[in-house]
Structures are given as structure tokens and as C-alpha cells.
Design an enzyme around this catalytic site. Structure first.
Site, PDB file in Angstrom:
ATOM      1  CB  THR A  83      11.936  44.598  25.382  1.00 52.77           C
ATOM      2  OG1 THR A  83      12.579  43.694  24.473  1.00 52.77           O
ATOM      3  CG2 THR A  83      12.641  44.501  26.715  1.00 52.77           C
ATOM      4  CB  CYS A 196       9.370  42.637  18.210  1.00 57.03           C
ATOM      5  SG  CYS A 196      10.546  43.986  18.409  1.00 57.03           S
TER       6      CYS A 196
END
Length: 232
Positions: A83, A196
């Protein structure tokens, strides 16, 4: 092949992409029935997101550091945080183990520089776009980083948490992201970082007039390269 440790679950939607990419890349490199040697520690994203919103980053860091220690104990030779946003606590995670952490922003900056570009737009969570832990790392890597305006940042962030992390893909959100990308390009961006990992579920090269840099894929490529590199 070295064993890749994955700190995942943030969200599991993008972690599933990491697993697919690592195995496809390994198969493509080695052929036949080869797949990636990897171990996964998947956290509960609801717990992490609660800490993010409250700014309790030290507590979130300890959860991820514990995950990192478990991966090292399970035999991982190198490690990924799957992430972008939680690279805010990358230093604490790296300090918890003796195996190397492959930083996502470094893999991304390397890919941008290799393409010959230096001016990039950054899409991601509000944390990633607005705080220095990620943008600063890109800038230290020689890039000039553009971010959307405040209203567009809210939109991009909302779509990530309320749609993409839940596996919801909407055409209207894709159209809204395309407008954000167009505005970044108009401001001078020569490429767009999909900062992202969930954004890759929504946006592809066909959605941008300039090259896009999908961070999950770039991170996975760097991991497979590292895992197949023999020392000595």
C-alpha cells in the site's frame, strides 16, 4: 528465488493484485509452472483505517512492524508494504526487521526516471497526496510532483475508500479521475503516478493522455527482480 514477504490487507483488493502480479511476473521470467515464493501477513484494514483517520500513526506502525517480524520469522528474504499510504510508517517497519524493505516510492521514482520524465502528477489518498512522506521521497528522487486541487483531492480520496477498497468500480468515477488527470497534465505533468494501489483497478493507460505509472505493478516488478538476483 528468494522469498518475498507481503504486508497486505490494506485493502485486500489491491493485495490480491499484488499476488497475481508477482506470480505472473515470475512465470514470465522463469517459464513453465514457476510461481513466486512469497508469504503474506494480511491485516484487518478496518483497524488500520480507524488509526489513519485519528492520526494514530505510531499504533498503526506497531501493527505493521509486528506483521514484518512475523514475515521474517516465516522465512521472508525481503519485504513489501502493499500500500502506498502506509509507507508513512515505512521507517518503523524497516527498523523492526533485519531483512530489506523495498520502498514503493523508490521503485516508482526509478521507473519514472527510466522513462525519461521528471514532471509527474500524483493521485492517491489524501495522506499520500498532501503529506511529505511520499511526495518528499519522490522529490528526493529527482521528480517534480503535481497534485490535484483540494476539491479534486477529496474526490480522489473518497473514491478510493468508499468504492475501490470495496471492489466497486464505477464509470462515473473513472470519468471524474480522467478529468483530474487532464487538469494535472494541463498544469505541466508529463506522466501520472497511480499512487494508490487500488487506483489500478479503475484507471489504465487508455484513461490518460500521458504515460501512467501503476505503483503496484512497479513494486511487484522490483520485488521479482530482487528475488531473482543472486549475490556473490
Amino acid at each position: 528465488m528468494k522469498t518475498i514477504g507481503l504486508i497486505g490487507g490494506m485493502s485486500w483488493e489491491s493485495t490480491a493484485e499484488y499476488y497475481r502480479l508477482l506470480n505472473e511476473l515470475t512465470r514470465d521470467r522463469l517459464g513453465g509452472l514457476h510461481s513466486a515464493r512469497c508469504v503474506l501477513h494480511s491485516v484487518d484494514f478496518a483497524e488500520i483505517e480507524h488509526l489513519q483517520v485519528q492520526g494514530r500513526w505510531a499504533e498503526a506502525a506497531e501493527i505493521l512492524a509486528g506483521a514484518a517480524r512475523s514475515l521474517e520469522a516465516a522465512g521472508a528474504d525481503l519485504m513489501l508494504i502493499c500500500t502506498n499510504t502506509m509507507h508513512k510508517v515505512a521507517d518503523a517497519v524497516e527498523a523492526a526487521v533485519s531483512i530489506p524493505l523495498l520502498h514503493l516510492a523508490d521503485a516508482t521514482a526509478d521507473a519514472v526516471r527510466a522513462s525519461g520524465l521528471t514532471r509527474v502528477g500524483l493521485l492517491g489518498t489524501a495522506f499520500t497526496m498532501e503529506q511529505d512522506f511520499y511526495r518528499g521521497r519522490l522529490e528526493a528522487g529527482g521528480l517534480q510532483v503535481f497534485i490535484p486541487d483540494s476539491a479534486q483531492r477529496r474526490l480522489v480520496h473518497q473514491v478510493i475508500y468508499e468504492e475501490l477498497c470495496l471492489g466497486v468500480i464505477k464509470d462515473e468515477s473513472r470519468a471524474a479521475y480522467r478529468k483530474v488527470i487532464e487538469d494535472l497534465v494541463a498544469a505541466g505533468a508529463e506522466g501520472i503516478i497511480l499512487g494508490c494501489t487500488e487506483i489500478e483497478l479503475l484507471i489504465g493507460p487508455e484513461d490518460s493522455p500521458v504515460p501512467v505509472f501503476p505503483t503496484a505493478r512497479l513494486h511487484a516488478e522490483a520485488a521479482v527482480d530482487a528475488a531473482l538476483t543472486q549475490h556473490g
